[in-house]
Design an enzyme around this catalytic site. Structure first.
Site, PDB file in Angstrom:
ATOM      1  N   ASP A 484      51.214  13.312  16.987  1.00  0.00           N
ATOM      2  CA  ASP A 484      51.282  14.593  16.269  1.00  0.00           C
ATOM      3  C   ASP A 484      49.911  15.200  16.006  1.00  0.00           C
ATOM      4  OD1 ASP A 484      54.058  14.781  15.908  1.00  0.00           O
ATOM      5  OD2 ASP A 484      54.004  13.459  14.169  1.00  0.00           O
TER       6      ASP A 484
HETATM    7  C1  GLC Z   1      54.147   9.311  12.641  1.00  0.00           C
HETATM    8  C2  GLC Z   1      55.326  10.201  12.993  1.00  0.00           C
HETATM    9  C3  GLC Z   1      55.725  10.013  14.437  1.00  0.00           C
HETATM   10  C4  GLC Z   1      54.535  10.191  15.337  1.00  0.00           C
HETATM   11  C5  GLC Z   1      53.391   9.284  14.919  1.00  0.00           C
HETATM   12  C6  GLC Z   1      52.134   9.539  15.726  1.00  0.00           C
HETATM   13  O1  GLC Z   1      54.535   7.988  12.664  1.00  0.00           O
HETATM   14  O2  GLC Z   1      56.441   9.917  12.163  1.00  0.00           O
HETATM   15  O3  GLC Z   1      56.746  10.899  14.797  1.00  0.00           O
HETATM   16  O4  GLC Z   1      54.942   9.915  16.646  1.00  0.00           O
HETATM   17  O5  GLC Z   1      53.086   9.506  13.561  1.00  0.00           O
HETATM   18  O6  GLC Z   1      51.562  10.772  15.479  1.00  0.00           O
END
Ligand code: GLC
Length: 793
Positions: A484
């Site tokens: 993200d």
């Molecule tokens: C958090 C989010 C997940 C994402 C991860 C890496 O765990 O819940 O959806 O893939 O971060 O950014």
């Protein structure tokens, strides 16, 4: 260990030093009513979901932390001394407290002032309440006149509104005590179910009555926090407890609490059991249900039965899979705590923990799809329902809600990966159950009529169509992929996700495997037409000599490349090259060798390295985060599972085992690690930061679901396929033998694996019920039990 350890049978985590570096929590729930409880009794309670159905408050980022919770105060009415049944909030005599977190229950024991107490907290499976089952014994040689005060602070409804608009929100609280029912009731006459920021006030009341009751007569009670605690005091020393007096008045308005005081007179040696019960009754059936609801759990037998049912529920869950490796410690994690965490994350939907307060976002699409793989084996019906729920969060053009707070209420973003996770959930479900019928089931799109599940899967392919690919033929990054924080790759021009391409390929491989099983050659051609060019583009444009790059930014800028100063290599772009079977063995081995060389550290393999030190608006949030934490170079545990899986797929059991054991939650001393040692955290701070080894965001991570799958399916190598169970271990060469017992399509397979030659991978012979079979896929057996003997070599 300094704070606690597993019980001998591995089924409880026993905390003997309750001054843990962070609250070490547990989950009590039945799928509707949820209660979190820490070793010091802090935690929240909610019904439905923690945003809309919050029963009790929990003060965020408070000092001291972890307040309030499920508190019971004891006071000696003769001497005036008082304490709490959990060490906090009163904070007396810490060494006398012991806590056991078990599956679906928590037990807190102490012996203060020669009054021995045991409080067991649980949520019955069929009743929307929590029980605090208290046993008190007078071990002194004199009669004791005690009072016992159960205490909760209510939230009542929408937790975010409660937080940001307290001054107004508290004008809708109502609370009263009903003598004849010995029960305190609380509710709110205003309830927000949509956006908390909106100015459009909803015209409705919370649809629940919260209640708090006890199995002994309530002698005094209070309903207002300020009155109970007193000015300039806190939960450590509430004036009502200290003075032994309470107003015994209801209050409409304000910070409403439930404080129920009972009196217990105990002779020397005498024991008494008292049950507090906190729960909800739907308003719609309140008059009809309340008397019967409140008559329950007035005696110990009913609570014993409820606890026995909770234990049975978890036993049945664990019983689907049982392993016996040469290492007892690993067995405890694999048999109990990894599947426990995975199930909790699935049931809680990742929204409530000490770190996640359940107020900001709902279910993540990708998170939910991944969490589903943890339960397809034990609870296929629930997995199927979750798959249907996900399908309903989809648009006709394959886009999905990135997250949703309830069915059909969510937010779209431009993350490129989201929809493809549904393919994982569906194929995993069918392999496990054989239920290909799910593909014919109908669900509506958010913007269109119903279509079959197969059509939903085919719609996802549109996200890999030409209009969604960039100039290297790779997925347009949008606002992120699995990561993200790679949210501005390429800035205004937009970039492309290399990992996204690999992930699409891996998911399309899964889809093709399913279509082959179904004999749908027409569709296979369609999927391959999307997949094959991607494979080609990835191998042609993205190989950087020793590893794959992570992304293309604007103007062909490579991210995760030898040319980069920071973020030179990313773990996911190597492990998923293997998971997507993207290239020949030499290249894939080289990828994982580069991981070892450039990413591995004392605390595990880092998500990327070196960490970003300069903010780069054309990469995004990752570069704004401090180095060594979270996505910016921490050991992010979720992708560690894929690293282990990749090593298994390469047949390198020693490496897989090394990464697995290195990142177990109890490997680092607790003063450094700080989070619970019995469950995975989202990340472990890496050596890119000056506090390496510190973990954060425990419990609600995709790590456990994936670790469960990777360890059973790939390391121990027993995995469900469409036509049988594939046996393909990738184990440490020093293991000589192990067993896996696993339920598959209604049959219990007892699989004994021998490794006389000390190899890491490779199966020489598989005997099914004494007969050697061809190959290493055990065909579906009649059962009820099937014995399989495997010789590696
Ligand atoms: C958090 C989010 C997940 C994402 C991860 C890496 O765990 O819940 O959806 O893939 O971060 O950014």
């Amino acid at each position: 260990m300094k704070y606690g350890e597993f019980s001998d049978d591995g089924r409880e985590f026993l905390i003997h030093n309750v001054a843990t570096p962070t609250p070490w929590i547990n989950y009590l729930y039945n799928g509707r009513y949820f209660s979190t409880i820490s070793n010091n009794s802090g935690g929240i309670s909610y019904f439905g979901n923690p945003l809309h159905g919050r029963v009790t408050r929990y003060r965020i980022n408070d000092v001291p932390p972890d307040r309030p919770g499920k508190y019971v105060y004891v006071r000696d009415r003769d001497s005036g001394e008082y304490w709490s049944l959990s060490w906090q909030p009163v904070g007396r005599d810490r060494p006398r407290y012991k806590v056991a977190h078990g599956f679906g229950y928590t037990r807190i024991e102490t012996n203060v002032s020669r009054i021995v107490s045991k409080m067991t907290c649980l949520v019955p499976l069929d009743d929307d309440r929590e029980l605090w089952d208290v046993m008190l014994t007078n071990q002194s040689d004199r009669p004791r006149r005690l009072s016992l005060t159960g205490y909760v602070e209510f939230c009542l409804g929408h937790a975010h509104v409660d937080l940001i608009n307290q001054c107004d929100d508290q004008h809708f609280n109502r609370v009263h005590f009903e003598e004849d029912l010995n029960t305190l009731f609380a509710t709110k006459t205003y309830w927000v179910t949509r956006h908390s920021g909106t100015q459009q006030q909803e015209n409705q009341a919370w649809n629940q009555w919260a209640y708090f009751t006890a199995s002994e007569p309530v002698v005094r009670y209070d309903t207002m926090r300020e009155r109970f605690i007193g000015p300039y005091r806190n939960e450590n020393n509430p004036i009502a407890v200290e003075m032994g007096e309470m107003a015994s008045r209801g209050t409409d308005y304000g910070n409403v609490v439930g404080a129920l005081q009972l009196e217990l007179d105990l002779k020397p040696g005498e024991s008494r059991r008292v049950i507090f019960s906190l729960g909800v009754i739907a308003k719609r059936s309140f008059d009809k249900d309340k008397a019967a609801t409140l008559a329950k759990y007035r005696n110990g037998k009913a609570v014993d039965d409820a606890l026995a049912a909770v234990r049975k529920h978890w036993d049945e869950y664990f019983n689907h899979m049982r392993v016996n490796t040469p290492e007892d410690h690993l067995n405890v994690f694999i048999n109990y705590w990894i599947p426990y965490q995975a199930r909790v994350a699935f049931d809680v939907g990742r929204v409530a923990s000490f770190y996640y307060w359940g107020i900001s976002r709902g279910f993540g699409f990708r998170d939910t799809a991944q969490d589903t793989i943890a339960i397809t084996q034990s609870d296929p019906e629930r997995a199927r329902r979750r798959i249907h729920l996900l399908a309903r969060q989809m648009f006709r053009d394959g886009r999905v809600f990135h997250h949703f707070t309830s069915d059909g209420q969510g937010e779209t973003t431009r993350h490129c990966d989201d929809p493809f996770w549904l393919i994982l959930a569906v194929t995993d479900y069918i392999k496990e159950t054989g239920d290909t019928g799910i593909l014919e089931k109908q669900e509506p799109f958010l913007d269109d009529n119903t279509a079959t599940m197969l059509e939903h899967l085919l719609a996802i392919l549109k996200r890999a169509g030409a209009e969604n690919l960039g100039k290297h033929g790779l997925p347009i990054f949008g606002r992120g992929d699995w990561n993200d924080t790679l949210d501005y790759i390429g800035g205004a021009d937009g970039g492309e996700s290399v990992w996204g391409g690999m992930f699409f390929v891996a998911m399309m491989n899964q889809f093709i495997e399913l279509l082959e099983f179904l004999g749908r050659n027409d569709l296979i051609t369609q999927v391959k037409a999307v997949r094959d060019p991607l494979v080609n583009h990835l191998n042609t444009h993205c190989w950087d000599g020793e590893w794959f790059i992570r992304a293309f930014g604007a103007k062909d800028r490579k991210i995760g490349s030898k040319e980069s100063d920071a973020g030179r290599i990313f773990l996911n772009a190597q492990s998923w090259a293997v998971l997507a079977n993207l290239a020949g063995r030499a290249r894939l081995t080289q990828c994982m060798d580069s991981v070892r060389k450039h990413l591995d550290s004392d605390v595990g393999p880092k998500i990327c390295a070196p960490a970003y030190r300069k903010i780069d608006p054309e990469i995004g949030l990752i570069t704004r985060c401090v180095g060594g934490k979270k996505e910016n170079g921490a050991v992010f545990c979720h992708p560690v599972t894929w690293c282990i899986m990749a090593e298994c797929l390469l047949g390198r059991g020693d490496e897989a085992y090394r990464y697995f054991t290195k990142t177990l939650p109890d490997r680092i001393d607790s003063d450094t690690f700080m989070a619970e040692p019995y469950v995975y955290s989202q990340y472990i701070t890496s050596d890119e930061h000056d506090e390496p080894g510190r973990a954060s965001h425990s419990w609600q991570t995709g790590t456990a679901a994936w670790m469960k799958k990777v360890v059973i399916d790939y390391l121990l190598g027993v995995r469900a396929m469409y036509e049988g169970l594939k046996i393909d271990p990738a184990i440490p060469s020093h293991w000589k033998t192990y067993t896996v017992e696993r339920v598959y399509r209604g049959v219990r397979y007892v699989i004994e694996v021998h490794n006389p030659a000390g190899v890491q991978n490779g199966v020489k012979k598989v005997d099914v019920e004494g007969k050697t079979i061809e190959g290493n896929v055990v065909p579906i057996q009649p059962g009820p039990v099937c014995h399989v003997a495997v010789e590696m070599g």
